[in-house]
Design a protein around this motif. Sequence first.
Motif, short mmCIF file in Angstrom:
data_model
loop_
_atom_site.label_atom_id
_atom_site.label_comp_id
_atom_site.label_asym_id
_atom_site.label_seq_id
_atom_site.Cartn_x
_atom_site.Cartn_y
_atom_site.Cartn_z
N MET A 298 0.81 -1.13 0.07
CA MET A 298 -0.11 0.04 0.11
C MET A 298 0.94 1.10 -0.04
SD MET A 298 -2.91 -1.42 -0.18
CE MET A 298 -3.64 0.12 -0.30
N ILE A 299 1.89 1.30 -0.77
CA ILE A 299 2.71 2.58 -0.68
C ILE A 299 2.37 3.10 -1.97
CG2 ILE A 299 5.13 3.26 -1.01
CD1 ILE A 299 6.01 0.59 0.44
N ARG A 300 2.07 4.47 -1.71
CA ARG A 300 1.96 5.45 -2.76
C ARG A 300 2.44 6.66 -2.60
NH1 ARG A 300 -3.90 5.54 -1.40
NH2 ARG A 300 -3.92 4.03 -0.04
N GLY A 301 2.80 7.29 -3.69
CA GLY A 301 3.53 8.63 -3.69
C GLY A 301 4.52 8.83 -4.85
N VAL A 302 5.39 9.85 -4.40
CA VAL A 302 6.49 9.92 -5.61
C VAL A 302 7.76 10.11 -4.89
CG1 VAL A 302 7.37 11.76 -7.29
CG2 VAL A 302 4.76 11.58 -7.02
N VAL A 303 8.75 9.42 -5.56
CA VAL A 303 10.04 9.22 -4.90
C VAL A 303 10.98 9.53 -6.15
CG1 VAL A 303 11.85 7.61 -4.06
CG2 VAL A 303 9.53 7.48 -3.33
N ARG B 207 6.22 8.02 -9.73
CA ARG B 207 5.22 7.51 -8.88
C ARG B 207 5.27 6.11 -8.83
NH1 ARG B 207 1.02 9.47 -6.42
NH2 ARG B 207 1.40 11.52 -7.25
N VAL B 208 5.55 5.71 -7.57
CA VAL B 208 5.88 4.13 -7.33
C VAL B 208 5.08 3.40 -7.69
CG1 VAL B 208 7.43 5.01 -5.42
CG2 VAL B 208 5.05 4.71 -4.91
N GLU B 209 3.48 3.58 -7.70
CA GLU B 209 2.62 2.83 -8.21
C GLU B 209 2.43 2.60 -9.37
OE1 GLU B 209 0.14 6.58 -7.09
OE2 GLU B 209 2.01 5.39 -5.99
N GLU B 210 3.11 3.23 -10.39
CA GLU B 210 3.39 3.23 -11.80
C GLU B 210 4.48 2.60 -12.50
OE1 GLU B 210 2.84 7.27 -13.32
OE2 GLU B 210 0.68 7.32 -12.55
N VAL B 211 5.68 2.20 -11.34
CA VAL B 211 6.73 1.46 -12.10
C VAL B 211 6.31 0.20 -12.43
CG1 VAL B 211 9.01 0.73 -11.23
CG2 VAL B 211 8.18 2.87 -10.58
N ALA B 212 6.72 -0.23 -13.65
CA ALA B 212 6.30 -1.56 -14.11
C ALA B 212 7.44 -2.65 -13.79
CB ALA B 212 6.18 -1.37 -15.92
N ASP B 213 8.60 -2.28 -13.70
CA ASP B 213 9.60 -3.47 -13.43
C ASP B 213 9.62 -3.68 -11.93
OD1 ASP B 213 11.86 -4.99 -13.51
OD2 ASP B 213 13.20 -3.29 -13.23
N PRO B 214 9.45 -4.88 -11.57
CA PRO B 214 9.11 -5.47 -10.21
C PRO B 214 10.55 -4.95 -9.16
CG PRO B 214 8.37 -7.04 -11.57
CD PRO B 214 9.08 -6.08 -12.43
N LEU B 215 11.43 -5.39 -9.92
CA LEU B 215 12.83 -4.82 -8.97
C LEU B 215 12.75 -3.42 -8.71
CD1 LEU B 215 15.22 -5.90 -7.73
CD2 LEU B 215 16.35 -5.68 -9.88
N MET B 216 12.77 -2.58 -9.76
CA MET B 216 12.64 -1.14 -9.48
C MET B 216 11.47 -0.85 -8.73
SD MET B 216 14.44 1.46 -10.15
CE MET B 216 15.48 1.45 -11.54
N ARG B 217 10.36 -1.22 -8.68
CA ARG B 217 9.26 -0.96 -7.82
C ARG B 217 9.70 -1.24 -6.49
NH1 ARG B 217 5.03 -4.49 -8.80
NH2 ARG B 217 5.12 -3.62 -11.02
N GLU B 218 10.22 -2.17 -5.93
CA GLU B 218 10.69 -2.77 -4.63
C GLU B 218 11.83 -1.72 -4.16
OE1 GLU B 218 9.70 -4.86 -2.69
OE2 GLU B 218 8.03 -5.44 -3.81
N ALA B 219 12.85 -1.34 -5.10
CA ALA B 219 13.43 -0.33 -4.66
C ALA B 219 13.15 1.27 -4.53
CB ALA B 219 14.87 -0.30 -5.88
N ARG B 220 11.84 1.30 -5.16
CA ARG B 220 11.38 2.72 -4.91
C ARG B 220 10.52 2.71 -3.51
NH1 ARG B 220 13.86 6.54 -8.01
NH2 ARG B 220 14.04 5.95 -9.99
#
Length: 51
Positions: free
Chosen positions: A1-6, A10-23
């Motif tokens: 449930m992590i949302r927002g901009v880093v 915008r973390v919820e729009e990152v397609a790559d799972p590894l990059m999403r986890e890093a964000r």
Amino acid sequence: MIRGVVCGVRVEEVADPLMREARYLDKMVDELAKGKPLEKVLRTSDTASGT
């Protein structure tokens, strides 16, 4: 449930799972550094929906 901009992404729009986890980790560190309690940073679906 992590949302927002880093780092301008915008973390919820990152397609790559590894990059999403890093964000997600970046976002958690940012929130903790601001002094938010861990309970607020680690929201669950119950608290995010307002119930």
